[in-house]
Design a protein around this motif. Sequence first.
Motif, short mmCIF file in Angstrom:
data_model
loop_
_atom_site.label_atom_id
_atom_site.label_comp_id
_atom_site.label_asym_id
_atom_site.label_seq_id
_atom_site.Cartn_x
_atom_site.Cartn_y
_atom_site.Cartn_z
N ARG A 1 -2.11 4.15 -5.11
CA ARG A 1 -0.95 4.21 -4.22
C ARG A 1 -0.23 5.54 -4.41
N LEU B 1 -10.21 5.25 6.42
CA LEU B 1 -8.98 5.46 5.66
C LEU B 1 -9.32 5.78 4.21
N PRO B 2 -8.66 6.77 3.64
CA PRO B 2 -8.98 7.11 2.25
C PRO B 2 -8.54 6.01 1.29
N SER B 3 -9.23 5.94 0.19
CA SER B 3 -8.85 4.95 -0.81
C SER B 3 -8.50 5.67 -2.10
N GLY B 4 -7.70 5.04 -2.87
CA GLY B 4 -7.25 5.63 -4.12
C GLY B 4 -5.96 4.98 -4.54
N VAL C 1 0.81 -1.23 0.00
CA VAL C 1 0.00 0.00 0.00
C VAL C 1 0.83 1.27 0.00
N MET D 1 0.32 5.08 3.47
CA MET D 1 -0.90 4.39 3.87
C MET D 1 -0.61 3.37 4.98
N GLU E 1 -2.35 3.49 8.65
CA GLU E 1 -3.00 2.35 9.30
C GLU E 1 -2.44 2.16 10.71
#
Length: 159
Positions: free
Chosen positions: A81, A76-79, A44, A48, A52
Amino acid sequence: MVFHRLLGLNGLTSRAVQRCPHRGLFGMLNAVFNRVDPARIREVGPDMAASEWLLRCGAAVKYKGLEKWNEDYNLLPSGPRGKFAIAEVDATDSSIMHIGFEHFQNLQHLKVLKLHHCTYLRDVCLSKLIYLKDTLEDLQVSSCGDVTDTGLLHLHKLQ
Protein backbone atom coordinates in the motif's frame (compact mmCIF):
# COMPACT_ATOMS: atom_id res chain seq x y z
CA MET A 1 -36.72 -1.40 -8.19
CA VAL A 2 -35.84 -4.84 -9.53
CA PHE A 3 -33.84 -3.12 -12.24
CA HIS A 4 -31.97 -1.13 -9.59
CA ARG A 5 -31.14 -4.31 -7.69
CA LEU A 6 -29.86 -6.03 -10.84
CA LEU A 7 -27.54 -3.13 -11.57
CA GLY A 8 -26.39 -2.80 -7.98
CA LEU A 9 -27.93 0.65 -7.69
CA ASN A 10 -29.49 0.00 -4.29
CA GLY A 11 -26.29 1.25 -2.63
CA LEU A 12 -26.51 4.56 -4.48
CA THR A 13 -28.69 7.33 -3.29
CA SER A 14 -31.63 7.94 -5.56
CA ARG A 15 -30.30 11.47 -6.10
CA ALA A 16 -27.07 10.08 -7.58
CA VAL A 17 -29.02 8.13 -10.18
CA GLN A 18 -31.54 10.91 -10.78
CA ARG A 19 -28.78 13.43 -11.54
CA CYS A 20 -28.17 11.65 -14.84
CA PRO A 21 -31.76 11.08 -16.06
CA HIS A 22 -31.02 12.15 -19.62
CA ARG A 23 -28.31 9.52 -19.90
CA GLY A 24 -30.61 6.51 -19.53
CA LEU A 25 -29.24 3.03 -18.94
CA PHE A 26 -25.61 3.94 -19.55
CA GLY A 27 -25.90 6.84 -17.12
CA MET A 28 -27.08 4.44 -14.44
CA LEU A 29 -24.31 1.93 -15.21
CA ASN A 30 -21.74 4.69 -15.10
CA ALA A 31 -23.15 5.81 -11.76
CA VAL A 32 -22.31 2.32 -10.48
CA PHE A 33 -18.77 2.49 -11.95
CA ASN A 34 -18.24 5.90 -10.33
CA ARG A 35 -19.48 4.93 -6.89
CA VAL A 36 -17.05 5.63 -4.04
CA ASP A 37 -16.45 2.75 -1.63
CA PRO A 38 -14.87 4.07 1.58
CA ALA A 39 -14.06 0.52 2.72
CA ARG A 40 -12.09 -0.07 -0.48
CA ILE A 41 -10.17 3.18 0.00
CA ARG A 42 -9.24 2.09 3.53
CA GLU A 43 -8.19 -1.33 2.25
CA VAL A 44 -5.98 -0.37 -0.72
CA GLY A 45 -5.30 3.31 -0.12
CA PRO A 46 -6.51 6.41 -1.94
CA ASP A 47 -4.21 6.14 -4.98
CA MET A 48 -5.05 2.54 -5.79
CA ALA A 49 -8.79 3.08 -5.20
CA ALA A 50 -8.66 6.12 -7.50
CA SER A 51 -6.73 4.07 -10.07
CA GLU A 52 -9.40 1.39 -10.01
CA TRP A 53 -12.12 4.02 -10.47
CA LEU A 54 -10.36 5.84 -13.29
CA LEU A 55 -9.43 2.70 -15.23
CA ARG A 56 -12.92 1.23 -14.74
CA CYS A 57 -14.29 4.40 -16.36
CA GLY A 58 -11.90 4.33 -19.31
CA ALA A 59 -9.23 6.82 -18.21
CA ALA A 60 -5.47 6.29 -18.28
CA VAL A 61 -3.19 6.65 -15.25
CA LYS A 62 0.54 7.32 -14.94
CA TYR A 63 2.26 6.63 -11.63
CA LYS A 64 5.00 8.66 -10.01
CA GLY A 65 8.40 7.39 -11.11
CA LEU A 66 7.03 5.30 -13.99
CA GLU A 67 7.02 6.38 -17.64
CA LYS A 68 4.37 4.01 -18.98
CA TRP A 69 0.67 4.84 -18.91
CA ASN A 70 -1.75 2.23 -17.57
CA GLU A 71 -4.99 2.00 -19.55
CA ASP A 72 -6.01 -1.51 -18.54
CA TYR A 73 -7.84 -2.29 -15.30
CA ASN A 74 -6.50 -5.84 -15.45
CA LEU A 75 -2.93 -4.53 -15.35
CA LEU A 76 -3.19 -2.57 -12.12
CA PRO A 77 0.18 -2.66 -10.37
CA SER A 78 0.54 -4.69 -7.23
CA GLY A 79 2.70 -4.05 -4.25
CA PRO A 80 2.54 -2.68 -0.76
CA ARG A 81 0.00 0.00 0.00
CA GLY A 82 1.29 3.42 -0.98
CA LYS A 83 3.94 2.13 -3.41
CA PHE A 84 2.15 3.52 -6.48
CA ALA A 85 1.06 7.16 -6.39
CA ILE A 86 -0.92 8.69 -9.25
CA ALA A 87 1.06 11.49 -10.94
CA GLU A 88 -1.01 12.02 -14.11
CA VAL A 89 -4.51 11.22 -15.37
CA ASP A 90 -5.76 11.33 -18.95
CA ALA A 91 -9.54 11.03 -18.78
CA THR A 92 -10.12 11.61 -22.51
CA ASP A 93 -13.43 10.03 -23.60
CA SER A 94 -13.89 8.45 -20.18
CA SER A 95 -17.13 8.05 -18.26
CA ILE A 96 -15.99 9.72 -15.04
CA MET A 97 -18.71 11.73 -13.35
CA HIS A 98 -19.28 13.83 -10.25
CA ILE A 99 -20.16 10.81 -8.13
CA GLY A 100 -16.58 9.54 -8.39
CA PHE A 101 -14.69 12.77 -7.86
CA GLU A 102 -14.48 12.02 -4.12
CA HIS A 103 -11.73 9.58 -5.18
CA PHE A 104 -9.47 12.59 -5.72
CA GLN A 105 -9.38 13.24 -1.97
CA ASN A 106 -6.01 12.47 -0.40
CA LEU A 107 -4.13 12.07 -3.68
CA GLN A 108 -0.88 13.80 -2.82
CA HIS A 109 1.08 13.44 -6.06
CA LEU A 110 -1.43 14.13 -8.85
CA LYS A 111 0.09 16.95 -10.90
CA VAL A 112 -1.54 16.61 -14.34
CA LEU A 113 -5.24 16.07 -15.07
CA LYS A 114 -6.64 16.01 -18.60
CA LEU A 115 -10.44 16.10 -18.91
CA HIS A 116 -11.16 16.03 -22.64
CA HIS A 117 -14.48 15.03 -24.18
CA CYS A 118 -15.83 13.66 -20.90
CA THR A 119 -19.51 13.17 -21.66
CA TYR A 120 -20.59 12.99 -18.02
CA LEU A 121 -18.48 15.86 -16.71
CA ARG A 122 -20.60 18.65 -15.21
CA ASP A 123 -20.05 21.90 -13.38
CA VAL A 124 -20.15 20.21 -9.97
CA CYS A 125 -17.11 18.12 -10.94
CA LEU A 126 -14.97 21.21 -11.29
CA SER A 127 -15.94 22.34 -7.79
CA LYS A 128 -14.59 19.05 -6.46
CA LEU A 129 -11.15 19.67 -7.94
CA ILE A 130 -10.47 21.61 -4.75
CA TYR A 131 -9.26 18.24 -3.42
CA LEU A 132 -6.24 18.66 -5.73
CA LYS A 133 -5.52 22.27 -4.84
CA ASP A 134 -2.11 21.59 -3.28
CA THR A 135 -0.74 19.26 -5.96
CA LEU A 136 -2.34 20.00 -9.34
CA GLU A 137 -0.03 21.89 -11.70
CA ASP A 138 -1.58 21.27 -15.12
CA LEU A 139 -5.32 21.01 -15.83
CA GLN A 140 -7.02 20.67 -19.20
CA VAL A 141 -10.80 20.87 -19.49
CA SER A 142 -11.90 20.75 -23.13
CA SER A 143 -14.84 19.61 -25.24
CA CYS A 144 -16.92 18.69 -22.19
CA GLY A 145 -20.38 19.78 -23.33
CA ASP A 146 -22.04 19.90 -19.92
CA VAL A 147 -19.43 22.21 -18.40
CA THR A 148 -20.52 25.83 -18.43
CA ASP A 149 -19.01 29.15 -17.42
CA THR A 150 -20.49 28.56 -13.97
CA GLY A 151 -18.39 25.43 -13.58
CA LEU A 152 -15.25 27.14 -14.83
CA LEU A 153 -15.66 29.78 -12.12
CA HIS A 154 -14.82 27.08 -9.56
CA LEU A 155 -11.30 26.83 -10.97
CA HIS A 156 -10.19 30.06 -9.31
CA LYS A 157 -10.19 28.14 -6.02
CA LEU A 158 -7.22 26.10 -7.28
CA GLN A 159 -4.82 29.06 -7.18
